[in-house]
Design a protein around this motif. Structure first.
Motif, mmCIF file in Angstrom:
data_model
loop_
_atom_site.group_PDB
_atom_site.id
_atom_site.type_symbol
_atom_site.label_atom_id
_atom_site.label_comp_id
_atom_site.label_asym_id
_atom_site.label_seq_id
_atom_site.Cartn_x
_atom_site.Cartn_y
_atom_site.Cartn_z
ATOM 1 N N THR A 16 0.827 -1.202 0.000
ATOM 2 C CA THR A 16 0.000 0.000 0.000
ATOM 3 C C THR A 16 0.865 1.257 0.000
ATOM 4 O OG1 THR A 16 -1.745 -1.185 1.182
ATOM 5 C CG2 THR A 16 -1.834 1.222 1.213
ATOM 6 N N LEU A 17 1.936 1.261 0.812
ATOM 7 C CA LEU A 17 2.845 2.408 0.832
ATOM 8 C C LEU A 17 3.513 2.597 -0.527
ATOM 9 C CD1 LEU A 17 4.584 1.975 4.314
ATOM 10 C CD2 LEU A 17 3.130 3.887 3.615
ATOM 11 N N LEU A 18 3.998 1.521 -1.115
ATOM 12 C CA LEU A 18 4.706 1.605 -2.384
ATOM 13 C C LEU A 18 3.785 2.055 -3.518
ATOM 14 C CD1 LEU A 18 6.787 -1.689 -2.101
ATOM 15 C CD2 LEU A 18 7.686 0.633 -1.980
ATOM 16 N N ALA A 19 2.683 1.321 -3.694
ATOM 17 C CA ALA A 19 1.781 1.632 -4.792
ATOM 18 C C ALA A 19 1.053 2.948 -4.555
ATOM 19 C CB ALA A 19 0.776 0.488 -4.968
ATOM 20 N N GLY A 20 0.662 3.198 -3.302
ATOM 21 C CA GLY A 20 -0.061 4.430 -2.999
ATOM 22 C C GLY A 20 0.785 5.663 -3.229
ATOM 23 N N ALA A 21 2.039 5.642 -2.789
ATOM 24 C CA ALA A 21 2.918 6.797 -2.970
ATOM 25 C C ALA A 21 3.220 7.029 -4.445
ATOM 26 C CB ALA A 21 4.210 6.588 -2.184
ATOM 27 N N ALA A 22 3.511 5.959 -5.186
ATOM 28 C CA ALA A 22 3.805 6.111 -6.610
ATOM 29 C C ALA A 22 2.588 6.625 -7.368
ATOM 30 C CB ALA A 22 4.263 4.775 -7.192
ATOM 31 N N THR A 23 1.413 6.093 -7.049
ATOM 32 C CA THR A 23 0.189 6.531 -7.715
ATOM 33 C C THR A 23 -0.138 7.972 -7.368
ATOM 34 O OG1 THR A 23 -0.666 4.269 -7.671
ATOM 35 C CG2 THR A 23 -2.257 6.018 -8.053
ATOM 36 N N ALA A 24 0.083 8.358 -6.120
ATOM 37 C CA ALA A 24 -0.194 9.737 -5.721
ATOM 38 C C ALA A 24 0.676 10.720 -6.479
ATOM 39 C CB ALA A 24 0.034 9.891 -4.214
ATOM 40 N N ALA A 25 1.919 10.336 -6.785
ATOM 41 C CA ALA A 25 2.844 11.254 -7.445
ATOM 42 C C ALA A 25 2.619 11.356 -8.944
ATOM 43 C CB ALA A 25 4.280 10.827 -7.168
ATOM 44 N N CYS A 26 2.352 10.237 -9.600
ATOM 45 C CA CYS A 26 2.296 10.282 -11.065
ATOM 46 C C CYS A 26 1.027 9.677 -11.648
ATOM 47 C CB CYS A 26 3.519 9.595 -11.665
ATOM 48 S SG CYS A 26 3.867 7.945 -11.065
ATOM 49 N N GLY A 27 0.041 9.390 -10.829
ATOM 50 C CA GLY A 27 -1.197 8.827 -11.349
ATOM 51 C C GLY A 27 -1.090 7.321 -11.509
ATOM 52 N N PRO A 28 -2.207 6.663 -11.785
ATOM 53 C CA PRO A 28 -2.186 5.204 -11.921
ATOM 54 C C PRO A 28 -1.460 4.768 -13.186
ATOM 55 C CG PRO A 28 -4.363 6.077 -12.449
ATOM 56 C CD PRO A 28 -3.562 7.226 -11.931
ATOM 57 N N ILE A 29 -0.515 3.849 -13.038
ATOM 58 C CA ILE A 29 0.213 3.281 -14.176
ATOM 59 C C ILE A 29 -0.053 1.790 -14.174
ATOM 60 C CG2 ILE A 29 2.482 2.899 -15.210
ATOM 61 C CD1 ILE A 29 3.376 5.526 -14.053
ATOM 62 N N ALA A 30 -0.918 1.360 -15.059
ATOM 63 C CA ALA A 30 -1.382 -0.025 -15.066
ATOM 64 C C ALA A 30 -0.357 -0.956 -15.708
ATOM 65 C CB ALA A 30 -2.708 -0.120 -15.819
ATOM 66 N N PHE A 31 -0.356 -2.188 -15.251
ATOM 67 C CA PHE A 31 0.389 -3.309 -15.839
ATOM 68 C C PHE A 31 1.893 -3.295 -15.577
ATOM 69 C CE2 PHE A 31 -3.274 -3.117 -18.882
ATOM 70 C CZ PHE A 31 -3.853 -4.315 -18.508
#
Length: 352
Positions: free
Chosen positions: A263-278
């Motif tokens: 959650t920390l890894l994916a949440g922080a990355a998504t918060a910074a640059c938006g959802p990147i699928a796959f």
């Protein structure tokens, strides 16, 4: 009476495998450095190696105007390159971990609902408070991603199917569908939120500065530390819960720490640059092919591969429609969708 002997790997074979994996890690680091240098040089205005060096390390003379090269490097190229590396590592490690914890070879970090949780939080913050600066709504994105992950994990931990990987996948899918509907409802009722979501949701490492990158990196470092601490236990969990429990693994604790790290890894990355699928899905399988099933090696490989792939896609996005750009998330999805189809076609979903 006949006795059965169990063959153990020869020390030389184990040492050889370890050496090959170390060489592979070194090669990936070298590739990442080269790709990062290319990222600093390629863009709407191409820069020579000398200009890149000047923009990075040559300070302006006292009273002298900052050169265009230095301005481009410091405000555009360096931040997006650093963010691509940091977010790529986070999503790569998160993708490998979520497959290990769920024993599901087609699982992705989106399984926990972090992408849709972040999207819903962004449009809600913009609609309610009128935020326009990424530094303002990035915290809401991270909070939304974290809450979504906690809710999914909580729902999967109750009832008769508690702790079952299938239960986690179903809970994640249910929360994702609900949050997608809520995000659409909020975005359609607010023009500013819809415009922001349209660009943020594509997934891009451009336009984000260090006032956002540094705090996000701190959360990612915490997530990486938690992830690395659980890697030996992930190997045992993949032998089955009963075997892992018999070998002394506290399954509830390990899964809790693991889901928190993801959650920390994916949440922080998504918060910074938006959802990147796959991205996490792809690099986890590439890492497994290169490093084998041992998560102590697979996870570092996945992190480095995630950074390389995201950087390469970002560079390609600057080139293919020049002088315009394609967001890195779009190109990652263009690669990831057929990759996912090939996995299903080859029957990889049958093996956990």
């Amino acid at each position: 009476m006949a006795t059965t002997t169990v063959e153990r790997p020869a020390p030389s074979r184990v040492a050889g495998a370890r050496q090959r994996r170390l060489v592979g890690l070194g090669a990936l680091v070298a590739v990442l450095v080269v790709v990062a240098m290319v990222s600093l040089a390629v863009g709407a205005r191409a820069l020579s190696p000398a200009e890149v060096w000047h923009g990075l390390f040559t300070p302006p003379e006292p009273g002298q105007k900052v050169s265009d090269t230095r301005l481009i490097m410091q405000t555009v190229r360096v931040p997006r390159t650093v963010l691509a590396i940091v977010a790529g590592i986070a999503l790569g490690v998160g993708g490998a971990l979520i497959q290990g914890y769920t024993r599901n070879p087609i699982a992705d970090t989106g399984l926990l609902g972090v992408n849709t949780g972040a999207s819903f939080a962004v449009v809600s913050a913009i609609s309610l408070f009128g935020f326009t600066d990424p530094f303002q709504y990035v915290w809401f994105a991270f909070l939304g991603a974290a809450i979504a992950g906690v809710v999914v994990f909580g729902l999967s931990s109750i009832g008769r199917g508690a702790g079952n990987p299938l239960t986690l996948a179903l809970a994640g899918q249910g929360v994702t569908v609900f949050l997608m509907a809520m995000t659409t409802a909020v975005a359609l009722s607010d023009k500013a939120a819809l415009n922001a979501l349209r660009f943020w949701n594509a997934g891009s490492v451009a336009g984000v500065h260090f006032d956002v990158i540094w705090p996000v990196t701190l959360f990612i470092v915490v997530g990486l530390v938690a992830a690395l601490a659980t890697l030996p236990s992930v190997n045992l969990l993949n032998l089955g819960d009963d075997v892992a429990r018999g070998l002394g693994v506290n399954i509830a604790l390990v899964r809790t720490v693991g889901i928190l790290a993801i959650t920390l890894l994916a949440g922080a990355a998504t918060a910074a640059c938006g959802p990147i699928a796959f991205l996490g899905l792809m690099v986890a399988h590439l890492a497994r092919y290169l490093a084998g099933p041992d998560y102590r090696w697979l996870v570092p490989y996945a992190g480095l591969l995630g950074a390389v792939v995201l950087l390469v896609c970002d560079i390609a996005g600057r080139v293919v429609v020049r002088p315009g750009e394609l967001d890195a998330g779009v190109l990652v999805a263009l690669l990831g969708a057929p990759f996912f189809a090939v996995l299903v076609w080859r029957g990889k979903f049958k093996s956990a």
